[in-house]
Scaffold this motif. Structure first.
Motif, PDB file in Angstrom:
ATOM      1  N   ARG A   1       0.841  -1.202   0.000  1.00 26.42           N
ATOM      2  CA  ARG A   1       0.000   0.000   0.000  1.00 26.42           C
ATOM      3  C   ARG A   1       0.877   1.253   0.000  1.00 26.42           C
ATOM      4  O   ARG A   1       0.624   2.209  -0.747  1.00 26.42           O
ATOM      5  CB  ARG A   1      -0.928  -0.025   1.225  1.00 26.42           C
TER       6      ARG A   1
ATOM      7  N   GLN B   1      -5.025   3.848   3.992  1.00 30.46           N
ATOM      8  CA  GLN B   1      -5.883   2.711   4.322  1.00 30.46           C
ATOM      9  C   GLN B   1      -7.293   2.958   3.796  1.00 30.46           C
ATOM     10  O   GLN B   1      -7.943   2.030   3.299  1.00 30.46           O
ATOM     11  CB  GLN B   1      -5.929   2.479   5.829  1.00 30.46           C
TER      12      GLN B   1
ATOM     13  N   HIS C   1      -8.222   4.688   1.165  1.00 26.56           N
ATOM     14  CA  HIS C   1      -8.276   4.509  -0.289  1.00 26.56           C
ATOM     15  C   HIS C   1      -8.294   3.021  -0.639  1.00 26.56           C
ATOM     16  O   HIS C   1      -9.091   2.583  -1.483  1.00 26.56           O
ATOM     17  CB  HIS C   1      -7.102   5.211  -0.960  1.00 26.56           C
ATOM     18  N   LEU C   2      -7.423   2.247  -0.004  1.00 26.61           N
ATOM     19  CA  LEU C   2      -7.414   0.810  -0.248  1.00 26.61           C
ATOM     20  C   LEU C   2      -8.762   0.194   0.126  1.00 26.61           C
ATOM     21  O   LEU C   2      -9.300  -0.638  -0.611  1.00 26.61           O
ATOM     22  CB  LEU C   2      -6.281   0.130   0.532  1.00 26.61           C
TER      23      LEU C   2
ATOM     24  N   TRP D   1      -0.989   4.818  -1.229  1.00 28.85           N
ATOM     25  CA  TRP D   1      -2.403   4.780  -0.870  1.00 28.85           C
ATOM     26  C   TRP D   1      -2.589   4.825   0.637  1.00 28.85           C
ATOM     27  O   TRP D   1      -1.825   4.226   1.390  1.00 28.85           O
ATOM     28  CB  TRP D   1      -3.069   3.502  -1.377  1.00 28.85           C
TER      29      TRP D   1
ATOM     30  N   ILE E   1      -7.328  -8.640  -3.070  1.00 28.65           N
ATOM     31  CA  ILE E   1      -6.120  -7.906  -2.679  1.00 28.65           C
ATOM     32  C   ILE E   1      -4.969  -8.278  -3.606  1.00 28.65           C
ATOM     33  O   ILE E   1      -4.259  -7.398  -4.119  1.00 28.65           O
ATOM     34  CB  ILE E   1      -5.773  -8.185  -1.205  1.00 28.65           C
TER      35      ILE E   1
ATOM     36  N   PHE F   1      -2.974  -5.691  -6.340  1.00 28.35           N
ATOM     37  CA  PHE F   1      -1.540  -5.408  -6.309  1.00 28.35           C
ATOM     38  C   PHE F   1      -0.765  -6.185  -7.379  1.00 28.35           C
ATOM     39  O   PHE F   1       0.464  -6.125  -7.420  1.00 28.35           O
ATOM     40  CB  PHE F   1      -0.970  -5.720  -4.924  1.00 28.35           C
TER      41      PHE F   1
ATOM     42  N   VAL G   1      -9.189  -3.002   6.732  1.00 29.54           N
ATOM     43  CA  VAL G   1      -7.824  -2.923   6.180  1.00 29.54           C
ATOM     44  C   VAL G   1      -6.815  -2.866   7.317  1.00 29.54           C
ATOM     45  O   VAL G   1      -5.806  -3.578   7.316  1.00 29.54           O
ATOM     46  CB  VAL G   1      -7.665  -1.719   5.233  1.00 29.54           C
TER      47      VAL G   1
ATOM     48  N   CYS H   1       2.376   2.139  -3.310  1.00 35.13           N
ATOM     49  CA  CYS H   1       1.394   2.767  -4.201  1.00 35.13           C
ATOM     50  C   CYS H   1       1.017   4.175  -3.742  1.00 35.13           C
ATOM     51  O   CYS H   1       0.341   4.901  -4.473  1.00 35.13           O
ATOM     52  CB  CYS H   1       0.133   1.906  -4.282  1.00 35.13           C
TER      53      CYS H   1
END
Length: 67
Positions: free
Chosen positions: A9, A16, A18-19, A14, A48, A52, A30, A12
């Motif tokens: 994460r 938590q 956003h994920l 990002w 997940i 990724f 998350v 990227c």
């Protein structure tokens, strides 16, 4: 179960939240997965891994048993 979600994460850039939005789960979910307090369902683990672009085994590894 150990996982590398936090590191992936971060790579990227990002949050938590956003994920969580991408996975359609709560930010708390998350967080719980990242900290090992919750093991995701198989469909969520596959989602997940797909997100990724990693094999599921590269993200999730079993806990090491004491020798």
């Amino acid at each position: 179960m150990n996982n590398s979600i936090r590191a992936l994460r971060a790579e990227c850039g990002w949050s938590q939240a956003h994920l969580a939005d991408l996975l359609q789960v709560s930010r708390q979910t998350v967080n719980a997965i990242e900290t090992g307090r919750y093991d995701p369902s198989l469909p969520l683990a596959f989602a997940i891994a797909k997100l990724f672009s990693q094999p599921i085994e590269a993200i999730f590894t079993p806990d090491q048993e004491p020798a």
